[in-house]
Structure formats: structure tokens, C-alpha cells
Scaffold this motif. Structure first.
Motif, PDB file in Angstrom:
ATOM      1  N   GLN A 129     -20.229 -12.246  -3.731  1.00  0.00           N
ATOM      2  CA  GLN A 129     -19.642 -11.261  -4.646  1.00  0.00           C
ATOM      3  C   GLN A 129     -19.584  -9.878  -3.998  1.00  0.00           C
ATOM      4  OE1 GLN A 129     -21.603 -10.807  -8.430  1.00  0.00           O
ATOM      5  NE2 GLN A 129     -20.033  -9.427  -9.189  1.00  0.00           N
ATOM      6  N   GLU A 130     -20.670  -9.456  -3.384  1.00  0.00           N
ATOM      7  CA  GLU A 130     -20.675  -8.137  -2.726  1.00  0.00           C
ATOM      8  C   GLU A 130     -19.677  -8.096  -1.570  1.00  0.00           C
ATOM      9  OE1 GLU A 130     -22.259  -5.265  -3.607  1.00  0.00           O
ATOM     10  OE2 GLU A 130     -22.781  -6.378  -5.417  1.00  0.00           O
ATOM     11  N   PHE A 131     -19.561  -9.204  -0.861  1.00  0.00           N
ATOM     12  CA  PHE A 131     -18.589  -9.306   0.230  1.00  0.00           C
ATOM     13  C   PHE A 131     -17.167  -9.127  -0.309  1.00  0.00           C
ATOM     14  CE2 PHE A 131     -15.686 -11.914   2.772  1.00  0.00           C
ATOM     15  CZ  PHE A 131     -15.870 -11.344   4.031  1.00  0.00           C
ATOM     16  N   ALA A 132     -16.843  -9.869  -1.361  1.00  0.00           N
ATOM     17  CA  ALA A 132     -15.499  -9.794  -1.933  1.00  0.00           C
ATOM     18  C   ALA A 132     -15.215  -8.416  -2.524  1.00  0.00           C
ATOM     19  CB  ALA A 132     -15.326 -10.880  -2.991  1.00  0.00           C
ATOM     20  N   LEU A 133     -16.182  -7.847  -3.228  1.00  0.00           N
ATOM     21  CA  LEU A 133     -15.996  -6.499  -3.788  1.00  0.00           C
ATOM     22  C   LEU A 133     -15.793  -5.468  -2.686  1.00  0.00           C
ATOM     23  CD1 LEU A 133     -18.634  -6.482  -6.684  1.00  0.00           C
ATOM     24  CD2 LEU A 133     -16.132  -6.349  -6.915  1.00  0.00           C
ATOM     25  N   GLY A 134     -16.551  -5.601  -1.616  1.00  0.00           N
ATOM     26  CA  GLY A 134     -16.408  -4.681  -0.487  1.00  0.00           C
ATOM     27  C   GLY A 134     -15.022  -4.733   0.130  1.00  0.00           C
ATOM     28  N   HIS A 135     -14.443  -5.927   0.200  1.00  0.00           N
ATOM     29  CA  HIS A 135     -13.084  -6.045   0.738  1.00  0.00           C
ATOM     30  C   HIS A 135     -12.052  -5.581  -0.275  1.00  0.00           C
ATOM     31  CE1 HIS A 135     -13.374  -7.579   4.739  1.00  0.00           C
ATOM     32  NE2 HIS A 135     -14.415  -8.291   4.348  1.00  0.00           N
ATOM     33  N   GLU A 136     -12.317  -5.843  -1.523  1.00  0.00           N
ATOM     34  CA  GLU A 136     -11.386  -5.410  -2.556  1.00  0.00           C
ATOM     35  C   GLU A 136     -11.284  -3.885  -2.602  1.00  0.00           C
ATOM     36  OE1 GLU A 136     -10.417  -7.183  -6.835  1.00  0.00           O
ATOM     37  OE2 GLU A 136     -12.361  -6.184  -6.771  1.00  0.00           O
ATOM     38  N   ASN A 137     -12.413  -3.201  -2.447  1.00  0.00           N
ATOM     39  CA  ASN A 137     -12.377  -1.735  -2.492  1.00  0.00           C
ATOM     40  C   ASN A 137     -12.342  -1.093  -1.105  1.00  0.00           C
ATOM     41  OD1 ASN A 137     -15.030  -1.457  -1.516  1.00  0.00           O
ATOM     42  ND2 ASN A 137     -15.903  -1.547  -3.555  1.00  0.00           N
TER      43      ASN A 137
END
Length: 147
Positions: A129-137
Motif C-alpha cells: 500500500q505504501e509503495f502504491a501510494l508513493g507512486h500515485e503521489n
């Protein structure tokens, strides 16, 4: 996050689940895949997160994906420059479970067997989740050598 970032997201078709069951993977692993991935490959920033059939290909790849799985890492994405993206699935209650990292693609040369994996794995997020959020933002590095 994958659903949000995919143009036409679709649920898994069952091929991944069937394969993992046929191969004798533990049910929690099959559930983990079903809970965290979709049918489509999805670009998040400079990283392509595998969909169902790309994950299947990774799990069947004896030189890379399957070999990594035996070492306790699921290859689930690829950076634009070829670096691998893995999640630590060694032990649900063990140290580092769920951490996401990049493996330098030079380390993945055929026949290397990931001998220096600990030296060539750069942990970039404590969870998928943190990985995906980091790429999303756009706050996450896009490959092993970025930032």
C-alpha cells in the motif's frame, strides 16, 4: 489504488488462483494475490505493476520469478529500466514481511541465482500500500538508482 489508476480495471479471472492451487502454494499466498492484484497490468509512475497473466508468467519463470519466490520474494512489478520490484513474503510474522524493494536488473543476469541479493535489494516501502501510494503521489523512486 490499482483500480483507481487503471483505465478499464477488471477483476482477476481465476487463472492465477487455479495455478497456485495446482502447484500446491499455501492458501494464504493465493489469498494475498487475490487481495492485492487485478487482471490488468497498471502503470504507477515509472513502475508497471503486474496483472494476473504477468504474475503467472513471473511465477513460471524458473530463472527469475520462481527463483525469487523460493528465496521469499514475489516479483510483482518492473521498473522502466528493467529493475525488478519485489515484496518480501518470507514469513507473515517474520522480520521484513510485506516490505517492497527494487532489485538492480544487473543482478538478475541469467545464471546469477541472486547470489548477492541482500546487497542488490533496495527496500523502498514498508508495504504494498505504501509503495502504491508513493507512486500515485510521485514521492517514490522509480527504480533502484533513482533518488
Amino acid at each position: 489504488i490499482l483500480w483507481r489508476n487503471c483505465r478499464d480495471p477488471k477483476p482477476l479471472k481465476g487463472a492465477l488462483s487455479n495455478f497456485t492451487k495446482e502447484q500446491g502454494f499455501p492458501p494464504p499466498f493465493t489469498k494475498f494475490l487475490g487481495d492485492n492484484f487485478i487482471l490488468n497490468d497498471v502503470w504507477l509512475g515509472g513502475v508497471e505493476v503486474f496483472g494476473e497473466y504477468s504474475l503467472l508468467s513471473s511465477l513460471k519463470d524458473e530463472e527469475c520469478g520462481l527463483h525469487l519466490l523460493k528465496l521469499g520474494y514475489l516479483e510483482f512489478a518492473s521498473c522502466g529500466n528493467g529493475d525488478l520490484v519485489v515484496v518480501n513474503i518470507k514469513n507473515k510474522y517474520g522480520s521484513g514481511f510485506g516490505e517492497v524493494g527494487y532489485i538492480c536488473h544487473e543482478e538478475c543476469a541469467p545464471g546469477n541465482d541472486f547470489a548477492n541479493l541482500t546487497e542488490n535489494l533496495r527496500v523502498v516501502a514498508p508495504s504494498l500500500q505504501e509503495f502504491a501510494l508513493g507512486h500515485e503521489n510521485e514521492s517514490m523512486p522509480n527504480d533502484y538508482f533513482d533518488r
